[in-house]
Design a protein around this motif. Structure first.
Motif, PDB file in Angstrom:
ATOM      1  N   UNK A 123       1.013  -1.214   0.151  1.00  0.00           N
ATOM      2  CA  UNK A 123       0.055  -0.060  -0.027  1.00  0.00           C
ATOM      3  C   UNK A 123       0.772   1.361   0.113  1.00  0.00           C
ATOM      4  N   UNK A 124       0.467   2.277  -0.785  1.00  0.00           N
ATOM      5  CA  UNK A 124       1.118   3.550  -0.540  1.00  0.00           C
ATOM      6  C   UNK A 124       0.448   4.645  -0.228  1.00  0.00           C
ATOM      7  N   UNK A 125       0.946   5.470   0.551  1.00  0.00           N
ATOM      8  CA  UNK A 125       0.322   6.598   1.292  1.00  0.00           C
ATOM      9  C   UNK A 125      -0.615   7.358   0.593  1.00  0.00           C
ATOM     10  N   UNK A 126      -0.433   7.551  -0.821  1.00  0.00           N
ATOM     11  CA  UNK A 126      -0.969   8.512  -1.720  1.00  0.00           C
ATOM     12  C   UNK A 126      -2.262   7.892  -1.984  1.00  0.00           C
ATOM     13  N   UNK A 127      -2.408   6.651  -1.939  1.00  0.00           N
ATOM     14  CA  UNK A 127      -3.892   5.666  -1.992  1.00  0.00           C
ATOM     15  C   UNK A 127      -4.916   6.063  -0.832  1.00  0.00           C
ATOM     16  N   UNK A 128      -4.379   6.830   0.085  1.00  0.00           N
ATOM     17  CA  UNK A 128      -5.535   7.236   1.195  1.00  0.00           C
ATOM     18  C   UNK A 128      -5.567   6.024   2.102  1.00  0.00           C
ATOM     19  N   UNK A 129      -6.903   5.897   2.804  1.00  0.00           N
ATOM     20  CA  UNK A 129      -6.860   4.908   3.905  1.00  0.00           C
ATOM     21  C   UNK A 129      -6.065   5.215   5.256  1.00  0.00           C
ATOM     22  N   UNK A 160      -9.931   9.104   3.102  1.00  0.00           N
ATOM     23  CA  UNK A 160     -10.650   8.540   1.838  1.00  0.00           C
ATOM     24  C   UNK A 160      -9.789   7.697   1.155  1.00  0.00           C
ATOM     25  N   UNK A 161      -9.895   6.562   0.822  1.00  0.00           N
ATOM     26  CA  UNK A 161      -9.323   5.757  -0.139  1.00  0.00           C
ATOM     27  C   UNK A 161      -9.607   6.309  -1.785  1.00  0.00           C
ATOM     28  N   UNK A 162      -8.558   6.309  -2.392  1.00  0.00           N
ATOM     29  CA  UNK A 162      -8.572   6.937  -3.756  1.00  0.00           C
ATOM     30  C   UNK A 162      -8.767   5.851  -4.813  1.00  0.00           C
ATOM     31  N   UNK A 163      -9.193   6.388  -5.855  1.00  0.00           N
ATOM     32  CA  UNK A 163      -9.655   5.413  -6.998  1.00  0.00           C
ATOM     33  C   UNK A 163      -8.036   4.673  -7.415  1.00  0.00           C
ATOM     34  N   UNK A 164      -7.012   5.172  -7.280  1.00  0.00           N
ATOM     35  CA  UNK A 164      -5.778   4.814  -7.433  1.00  0.00           C
ATOM     36  C   UNK A 164      -5.518   3.362  -6.844  1.00  0.00           C
ATOM     37  N   UNK A 165      -5.963   3.274  -5.651  1.00  0.00           N
ATOM     38  CA  UNK A 165      -5.769   1.893  -4.842  1.00  0.00           C
ATOM     39  C   UNK A 165      -6.134   0.674  -5.648  1.00  0.00           C
ATOM     40  N   UNK A 166      -5.208  -0.256  -5.605  1.00  0.00           N
ATOM     41  CA  UNK A 166      -5.434  -1.563  -6.496  1.00  0.00           C
ATOM     42  C   UNK A 166      -6.333  -2.382  -6.027  1.00  0.00           C
TER      43      UNK A 166
END
Length: 237
Positions: free
Chosen positions: A179-185, A219-225
């Protein structure tokens, strides 16, 4: 079949207790013995009994897969608009959940592995370690729920203080690999002006923090896999 739950014997409990005493929170990497968290991540990812949980003020709505599928595009858009309006005005959340009963007898007869996880967090060596880290000897059991945050899911600021619940500390056991920080959550600790600390989702990592304490999940972003998976709950008296 899931592997037996086992605490990582290499944890430096004294150092973790010192960090918790100083900051009121601590992130514990490699909480379980190797190989266990990966199996739990796969287990949660494969389950189909998730409920989408959304609040409207003090009212909580739980939508199963059938109820979600039955929503018309117009109803979905209206629900989305209501969720974000709630986030602008006050306490609001949206995520997916699988809950575990608090009652020990119901846990004992449950075949759900999540009930076994709640029992694991409530008894034996794990309970002893949690007592030492938090300094809260009044903790008697842990409650639990599995959570999955998909893109667009979030939890706004709150402090977990609820009269009568006897919550001494909260925990978030991360079950999200890569997980990457910029993906939110992110689990964020903050006041109205500044973020004081933040924990990035990670596999086999226990985030533990004192209650009450203001926090949120970004908020989790749309970039999250994929979803941000965790098992969360409170250590209660």
């Amino acid at each position: 079949m899931l592997p037996r739950l086992m605490l990582n014997p290499s944890l430096d409990v004294a150092a973790l207790a010192a960090r918790f005493a100083s900051a009121g929170r601590v992130q514990i990497a490699e909480f379980l013995a190797p190989g266990i968290a990966e199996a739990w991540h796969a287990h949660l990812a494969a389950r189909d009994d998730w409920l989408r949980v959304i609040n409207a003020g003090d009212t909580v709505y739980e939508l199963g897969r059938a109820a979600q599928a039955a929503l018309t595009p117009e109803a979905s858009a209206q629900l989305e608009a209501g969720v974000y309006a709630g986030a602008r005005a006050g306490f609001q959340y949206r995520f997916c959940s699988i809950r575990v009963p608090d009652d020990p007898e119901r846990r004992a007869t449950s075949t759900d592995p999540l009930a076994a996880f709640a029992t694991f967090m409530s008894e034996g060596p794990v309970q002893a370690v949690l007592h030492k880290i938090t300094g809260a000897g009044a903790i008697r059991f842990a409650d639990a729920q599995a959570t999955a945050y998909h893109p667009g899911d979030f939890l706004t600021a709150h402090d977990d203080a609820v009269t009568g619940k006897a919550r001494h500390a909260a925990y978030v056991f991360g079950l999200t690999p890569l997980w990457r920080p910029e993906w939110g959550g992110l689990l964020l600790f903050h006041d109205d002006r500044r973020v004081h600390d933040g924990f990035v989702p990670a596999l086999n990592t226990l985030n533990l923090f004192r209650v009450p304490q203001s926090h949120s999940v970004s908020e989790v972003t749309r970039a999250a896999p994929g979803p941000r998976y965790a098992i969360t709950g409170w250590l209660r008296g």
